[in-house]
Design an enzyme around this catalytic site. Structure first.
Site, PDB file in Angstrom:
ATOM      1  N   HIS A   1      -5.369  -8.487   5.535  1.00 52.77           N
ATOM      2  CA  HIS A   1      -4.300  -7.718   6.176  1.00 52.77           C
ATOM      3  C   HIS A   1      -3.782  -8.346   7.464  1.00 52.77           C
ATOM      4  CE1 HIS A   1      -4.660  -3.553   4.081  1.00 52.77           C
ATOM      5  NE2 HIS A   1      -4.778  -4.547   3.220  1.00 52.77           N
TER       6      HIS A   1
ATOM      7  N   ASP B   1      -1.674  -5.175  -4.418  1.00 48.90           N
ATOM      8  CA  ASP B   1      -1.805  -3.922  -3.661  1.00 48.90           C
ATOM      9  C   ASP B   1      -0.441  -3.344  -3.303  1.00 48.90           C
ATOM     10  OD1 ASP B   1      -4.515  -3.863  -3.835  1.00 48.90           O
ATOM     11  OD2 ASP B   1      -4.924  -4.427  -1.772  1.00 48.90           O
TER      12      ASP B   1
ATOM     13  N   ASN C   1      -6.778  -5.243  -5.699  1.00 45.13           N
ATOM     14  CA  ASN C   1      -7.995  -4.476  -5.949  1.00 45.13           C
ATOM     15  C   ASN C   1      -7.761  -2.977  -5.834  1.00 45.13           C
ATOM     16  OD1 ASN C   1      -7.635  -5.145  -3.081  1.00 45.13           O
ATOM     17  ND2 ASN C   1      -9.506  -3.976  -2.759  1.00 45.13           N
ATOM     18  N   HIS C   2      -6.663  -2.559  -5.191  1.00 48.74           N
ATOM     19  CA  HIS C   2      -6.367  -1.126  -5.082  1.00 48.74           C
ATOM     20  C   HIS C   2      -5.641  -0.602  -6.312  1.00 48.74           C
ATOM     21  CE1 HIS C   2      -7.364   0.157  -0.874  1.00 48.74           C
ATOM     22  NE2 HIS C   2      -7.477  -1.156  -0.746  1.00 48.74           N
TER      23      HIS C   2
ATOM     24  N   HIS D   1      -4.504  -9.706   0.026  1.00 44.13           N
ATOM     25  CA  HIS D   1      -5.717  -8.931   0.282  1.00 44.13           C
ATOM     26  C   HIS D   1      -6.128  -8.924   1.745  1.00 44.13           C
ATOM     27  CE1 HIS D   1      -9.372  -6.765  -0.489  1.00 44.13           C
ATOM     28  NE2 HIS D   1     -10.107  -7.722   0.018  1.00 44.13           N
TER      29      HIS D   1
ATOM     30  N   HIS E   1       0.825  -1.227   0.000  1.00 44.78           N
ATOM     31  CA  HIS E   1       0.000   0.000   0.000  1.00 44.78           C
ATOM     32  C   HIS E   1       0.854   1.271   0.000  1.00 44.78           C
ATOM     33  CE1 HIS E   1      -4.087  -1.675   0.499  1.00 44.78           C
ATOM     34  NE2 HIS E   1      -3.463  -2.665   1.128  1.00 44.78           N
TER      35      HIS E   1
END
Length: 704
Positions: A247, A60, A128-129, A245, A22
């Protein structure tokens, strides 16, 4: 789990595994802005010190679908510093790289590029991010792949069938088949697994001698009936699944008792939500593979910001808190301060043994004040910890646990929402909210043409991917399809019969989930294409303005117009500003002369598709009536090409129609002719002229 000796040899793969980094999360926060970049450097530093063969990322890598320049720059800087060098790569790729990297302009692994000097290859799927989006279906990983710093694999472009082809790696006598599948909406992938539309291809030769490693980025825990991927869906020949995905760090491989493969869930490397799963210590994994045996070594991350969390239920302390006591609020606040101080002390003790850890920890105290208690002022409480906590505004979270009541299954269970705070990782999706809204809404606001699922996905695209035309294009597409259906059925022009046919058509679409998904995808494709056309038109308008400005400065002085009036976008506003001290007649004549010359020199050759879309607030009956002349000629094709020249526009604007809503067919006044839209006939042309057309001048509007 089978174990091997971790001693390095020519037959052992060493793989660094991480997921959900991220990059760019809260990058504008003055305290937490650099957390993701510091931890990413630590991960790459571990890879370099352990001399791994390659790095495997589970999606991600970026937090935003469109990361900022700062985030992209920091990522490129880190990859170049740690992953480029003279150390030779010890493994080879046996599979067809044109198949493994078919979506890249350079379909080969980066360390084999003669123009690059890669010492540690990085293989990554998208999450997905940072999933592909837009008209060209690109993502941030494609930028890194084009730069030669990362190998993006596991991307599936088909929505009807997914064939997962592995990257075949060999080091000495050890062979790895690396499978990858980037993030796909869970409901769609769930349905494709059920319908046997997902196939994992295996090597033809010695298929039992390969160590099969699969990396996936989907919901592992059940968030709904089909909003997750059960482990039982995966093939049993897999040896290890790296699950992204989720966390919460569960990096130690655990065996699935039914399929007999192992699952490792590395979790995120940064705290993105103040939930219990994020409070678990963060790790990355160093995987050793030799033959068919493996060993996972956990590496704790030292630069991750400390996160402590605690819960308080006020009703469980009747000896301390009495709701009838007028000073109970002060007592609760003092008790919470004591809890926060305890967590701060624990964080400080942990940091003493790790100087690389950030100074300010993350603190979360959830307070259940059910039982007649009142919450105190959170902002005033937070002011006391501004210099000691990284999240002072989010320290206290008040919620009330409510009793569950017997409700209809179709109703939204609000009790469950209040019983678990949103920060626990329980998030409501936009599609679910749209569906629940229309299921409980009054009859007069129910959908007539669209389905709840289609509308929900369109709103999701609008919210997550900033596809501003998603909803509009879906409405247009569904209306076109419904009109074609009515024409083929030769439905009589009676409102009751039309409504009944539309209702039947809508129910048939709801039953066919695949057809409905195809409709939504087509509408999203049109929305992306529409956005690309907007960009082209804006660029063209900028060029035309520059040319007009140059011409006016050189020899067009008789018009008497200042250079700032070459934009044809403003209606009355632009003309009023330019009209001061000028002759209206001369101004109009010069504008007509310039507009006509532009038409003659550069005739428009744009082709539009006639869409029978009514104007705003137009009923289904009126839209159907506007098509009634076409119903008389059933052999005529529904779609026709209309060339946008002057004669056709004038013919379209003067054609009589007695079936159209009188409010829409009324003749506009001369003063408003420049702002008149072609939707006044109940017909909308599939273009972006209603926003801005640089090829249409005020003179054309006046002639119309």
């Amino acid at each position: 789990m089978s174990t091997i000796n971790s001693q390095d040899d020519e037959d052992t793969f060493k793989i660094l595994i991480a997921t959900d980094i991220h990059l760019g999360y809260m990058e504008k926060d003055p305290v937490r802005g650099n957390d993701t970049f510091v931890t990413f450097n630590e991960i790459l530093d571990h890879a370099q010190k352990n001399e791994v063969d390659f790095i495997l990322l589970g999606g991600d890598l970026f937090h935003d679908n469109k990361p900022s320049r700062k985030t992209i720059h920091a990522c490129l800087e880190s990859l170049r510093r740690y992953c480029m060098g003279d150390r030779p790569v010890q493994f080879e790729i046996l599979s067809d790289q044109a198949v493994n990297f078919c979506n890249s302009m350079f379909p080969w692994v980066n360390y084999q590029d003669e123009n690059l000097n890669i010492s540690i290859p990085v293989f990554s799927i998208h999450g997905n991010h940072d999933d592909p989006t837009g008209a060209d279906a690109l993502c941030a990983l494609d930028i890194l792949s084009c730069a030669g710093l990362l190998n993006h694999f596991g991307r599936s472009t088909s929505v009807e069938k997914i064939d997962i082809s592995p990257i075949l790696l060999r080091k000495g006598r050890t062979k790895i088949a690396l499978y990858g599948l980037g993030a796909i909406p869970d409901e769609r992938l769930y349905r494709m697994f059920v319908n046997k539309q997902v196939t994992m291809l295996r090597p033809k030769e010695d298929e039992d001698s390969w160590f099969n490693l699969f990396v996936i980025h989907q919901n592992r825990s059940k968030h709904g009936a089909t909003n997750y991927i059960p482990e039982q869906f995966l093939d049993d020949f897999i040896n290890l699944v790296v699950w992204g995905h989720e966390h919460e760090c569960k990096i130690a491989p655990c065996q699935n008792q039914q399929q007999h493969f192992y699952v490792s869930q590395p979790g995120s490397s940064v705290v993105t939500s103040l939930s219990p799963g994020e409070a678990v210590k963060k790790h990355i994994g160093l995987l050793h593979v030799r033959g068919k045996k493996m060993k996972m070594h956990k590496i704790p991350l030292e630069t991750v910001r400390t996160f402590y969390m605690d819960d308080i239920v006020l009703a469980d302390h009747p000896d301390l808190f009495n709701p009838d006591n007028p000073k109970v609020t002060q007592a609760i606040q003092a008790f919470c301060m004591e809890k926060v101080e305890m967590m701060l002390d624990n964080a400080e003790r942990e940091r003493l043994g790790n100087p690389r850890q950030p100074a300010k920890p993350l603190i979360r105290l959830r307070v259940d004040y059910a039982g007649g208690f009142e919450p105190f002022n959170i902002h005033r409480f937070s002011q006391k910890y501004m210099d000691r906590v990284a999240n002072p505004k989010d320290i206290i979270h008040f919620f009330r646990h409510r009793e569950q009541k017997a409700k209809n299954d179709n109703d939204l269970n609000f009790g469950s929402l209040f019983s678990r705070p949103a920060s626990d990782g329980m998030t409501l999706r936009v599609e679910d909210l749209v569906k629940q809204y229309f299921q409980t809404a009054e009859k007069k606001v129910q959908l007539s043409l669209l389905t709840e699922k289609g509308m929900g996905e369109a709103v999701q695209e609008f919210v997550d991917k900033e596809e501003k035309d998603a909803i509009e294009e879906l409405v247009k597409f569904q209306l076109e399809k419904t009109q074609r259906f009515l024409k083929e059925r030769h439905t009589a022009a009676e409102e009751e019969k039309i409504d009944e046919e539309v209702r039947k058509f809508r129910e048939s679409r709801k039953k066919n989930a695949e057809e409905e998904d195809e409709e939504v995808r087509e509408a999203m494709t049109r929305a992306r294409a529409h956005r690309s056309e907007d960009a082209v038109l804006v660029a063209a308008s900028s060029d035309e303005e520059a040319m007009d400005t140059g011409m006016k400065g050189s020899g067009d002085s008789d018009d008497g117009f200042p250079a700032t009036l070459t934009r044809g976008r403003g209606r009355a506003r632009g003309r009023t500003r330019g009209a001061r001290g000028q002759n209206p007649t001369a101004r109009g004549s010069s504008q007509r002369r310039r507009g006509s010359s532009g038409r003659e020199s550069a005739p428009s050759s744009r082709t539009y598709k006639a869409l029978s879309v009514p104007a705003k607030n137009m009923s289904i009956m009126n839209a159907f009536r506007s098509l009634k002349p076409d119903l008389l000629n059933s052999s005529k094709s529904y779609s026709e090409d209309i060339i946008d020249d002057d004669s056709d526009v004038e013919a379209a604007s003067t054609a009589p129609s007695s079936k159209v809503n009188p409010r829409l067919s009324s003749t506009p006044s001369l003063g408003k002719s420049g702002s008149q839209s072609q939707t006044s006939k109940g017909v909308d042309f599939e273009s972006d002229e209603d926003e801005f057309d640089p090829f249409q001048t005020t003179a054309t509007s006046r002639r119309k």
